[in-house]
Scaffold this active site. Structure first.
Site, PDB file in Angstrom:
ATOM      1  CB  THR A 165      22.501   3.192-100.848  1.00  9.05           C
ATOM      2  OG1 THR A 165      22.765   2.664 -99.126  1.00  9.05           O
ATOM      3  CG2 THR A 165      23.137   2.037-101.695  1.00  9.05           C
TER       4      THR A 165
ATOM      5  CG  HIS B 130      24.516  -3.349-102.909  1.00  9.26           C
ATOM      6  ND1 HIS B 130      24.071  -2.060-102.611  1.00  9.26           N
ATOM      7  CD2 HIS B 130      23.721  -4.192-102.224  1.00  9.26           C
ATOM      8  CE1 HIS B 130      22.678  -2.259-101.984  1.00  9.26           C
ATOM      9  NE2 HIS B 130      22.360  -3.343-101.867  1.00  9.26           N
TER      10      HIS B 130
END
Ligand SMILES: Cc1cc2nc3c(=O)[nH]c(=O)nc-3n(C[C@H](O)[C@H](O)[C@H](O)COP(=O)(O)O)c2cc1C
Ligand SMILES: O=C(O)C(=O)c1ccccc1
Length: 386
Positions: A174, A277
């Site tokens: 991420t 996100h």
């Protein structure tokens, strides 16, 4: 191949012994009534003024399908292929940390649902249960590991090695959380799950992490996680080194710019997840669905493009797939299912998403996920966006 002649997939929900919320709004309402304000606010909210959280939904609503009729749609193929493996649905579980906030069985319940439904499961670095325990709970599930880089990079390599050893089949790095987003709801509720120790699963049994702590008190562990999980130095050199060291496919999660997608390919990355996100990081960024077409164009089939953020119904999945995503990942909906009814709740939410997708593919006049790319999808202003 899924036979679609069952006609009314909704009936399952009407005959159900125990009624279960049918859409995201109903789910969210039910969970708000069930769990504490702190955890609920943490899961629900977005960063800043929640502009991006809102845009993620608004982006899906801008698109409409112009369906075609009079083609036989009795057989719908919802399968996809990722890294040489076929999956029966185009869904994945997005990595969501600290699942014990929602349910005591946390990630163990979710991975069991993933195994049952044959939907790939992406486990978070900041999970409540250790990756080895998750692997053991569902040996047959396809599991990928989401890596948060670590200030002490040896911890990141240690976790990536553990994931590979435990049978995880890909690493998802991420890139949008080098520090935590500005989340005002958590200030209102005075709630920090990290401080409460919900993220301990993968850290407590990591030999490199534990060796780095001054002692084995709870305070040292919390401080250690906070010092490592945010990692503002992360850069492309780290990505190249991770790729060099790992035998697994590496995906980057959080890509929104086509030039970053291109750089990912130049650096031999194996896949990307177009994501903001779930609106939890930088508020004011583009909706992932709006970022998708330009990225799909740049990538041009060279690596898989997965989308998340705001996929809350089967029809949303259809739109993302029609705009060129190879698969979609689901975040909050499954967490709400977990909060309401553990593994069964997760299965119910994901099955409804899947059933709505199947019905929608047929009613749009397509017979497969790939076939969705040929259907006509227009933006609200009537301009063809393909
Ligand atoms: C409570 C919560 C925790 C999350 N934790 C992580 C995480 O640990 N790692 C990560 O890469 N993304 C994390 N995400 C983001 C999800 O992977 C995903 O990008 C997002 O939830 C997708 O949007 P959606 O919730 O609108 O489906 C989290 C999201 C939520 C709601
Ligand atoms: O809450 C999140 O969205 C998340 O990704 C995260 C990141 C670092 C620590 C805890 C959660």
């Amino acid at each position: 191949m899924t036979n679609n002649t069952d006609g009314d997939l909704l009936l399952k929900n009407i005959n159900a012994q125990a009624p279960f919320p049918i859409c995201f709004t109903d789910l969210e309402k039910a969970v708000a009534e069930k769990i504490e304000t702190g955890p609920f606010g943490y899961i629900r909210s977005g960063a800043g003024g929640e502009q991006t959280l809102h845009n993620n939904r608004a982006a899906f609503e801008k698109y409409s399908i112009i369906p075609r009729f009079l083609h036989d749609v009795s057989n719908i193929d919802t399968s996809i292929e990722l890294f040489g493996k076929t999956h029966p649905t185009p869904f994945l579980f997005a990595p969501v940390g600290m699942n014990r906030m929602a349910h005591d069985e946390g990630e163990l319940a979710v991975v069991r649902a993933a195994e049952q439904l044959k939907i790939p499961y992406i486990q978070s670095t900041v999970s409540s249960y250790a990756l080895e325990d998750v692997a053991q709970a569902a040996p047959a599930a396809t599991k990928w590991f989401q890596l948060y880089w670590s200030t002490n990079e040896d911890i990141a390599y240690s976790m990536a090695d553990r994931a590979e050893a435990a049978g995880f089949e890909a690493i998802v790095l991420t890139v949008d959380t080098v520090m935590l987003g500005w989340r005002e709801e958590d200030v209102r509720n005075q709630f920090s799950p990290l401080k409460l120790g919900y993220a301990r699963g993968n850290y407590m049994n990591d030999p490199v992490f534990t060796a780095s702590l001054p002692d084995n008190s709870f305070e040292s562990y919390v401080q250690g996680v906070l010092q490592n999980v945010f990692h503002p130095t992360l850069n492309w050199e780290n990505v190249r080194e991770l790729k060099r060291r790992s035998n697994l496919p590496i995906l980057l999660k959080g890509i929104l710019h086509p030039e970053d997608a291109e750089l990912a390919i130049e650096n031999n990355i194996d896949g990307i997840i177009v994501s903001n996100h779930g609106g939890r990081q930088l508020d004011g960024v583009i909706a992932s669905l709006d970022a998708l077409p330009a990225i799909v164009k740049t990538v041009n089939g060279r690596i898989p493009v997965i989308l998340d953020s705001g996929v809350y119904r089967g029809m949303d999945a259809l739109k993302a797939l029609a705009l060129g995503a190879d698969a979609v990942a689901i975040g909050r909906p499954f967490v709400y299912g977990l909060a309401l009814n553990g593994q069964q709740g997760v299965e119910k939410v994901m099955t409804n998403l899947y059933d709505e997708l199947k019905v929608s593919i047929a009613l749009a006049g397509a017979t497969s996920v790939k076939g969705l790319r040929n259907i006509t999808i227009v933006k609200k202003d009537g301009v063809d966006d393909q």
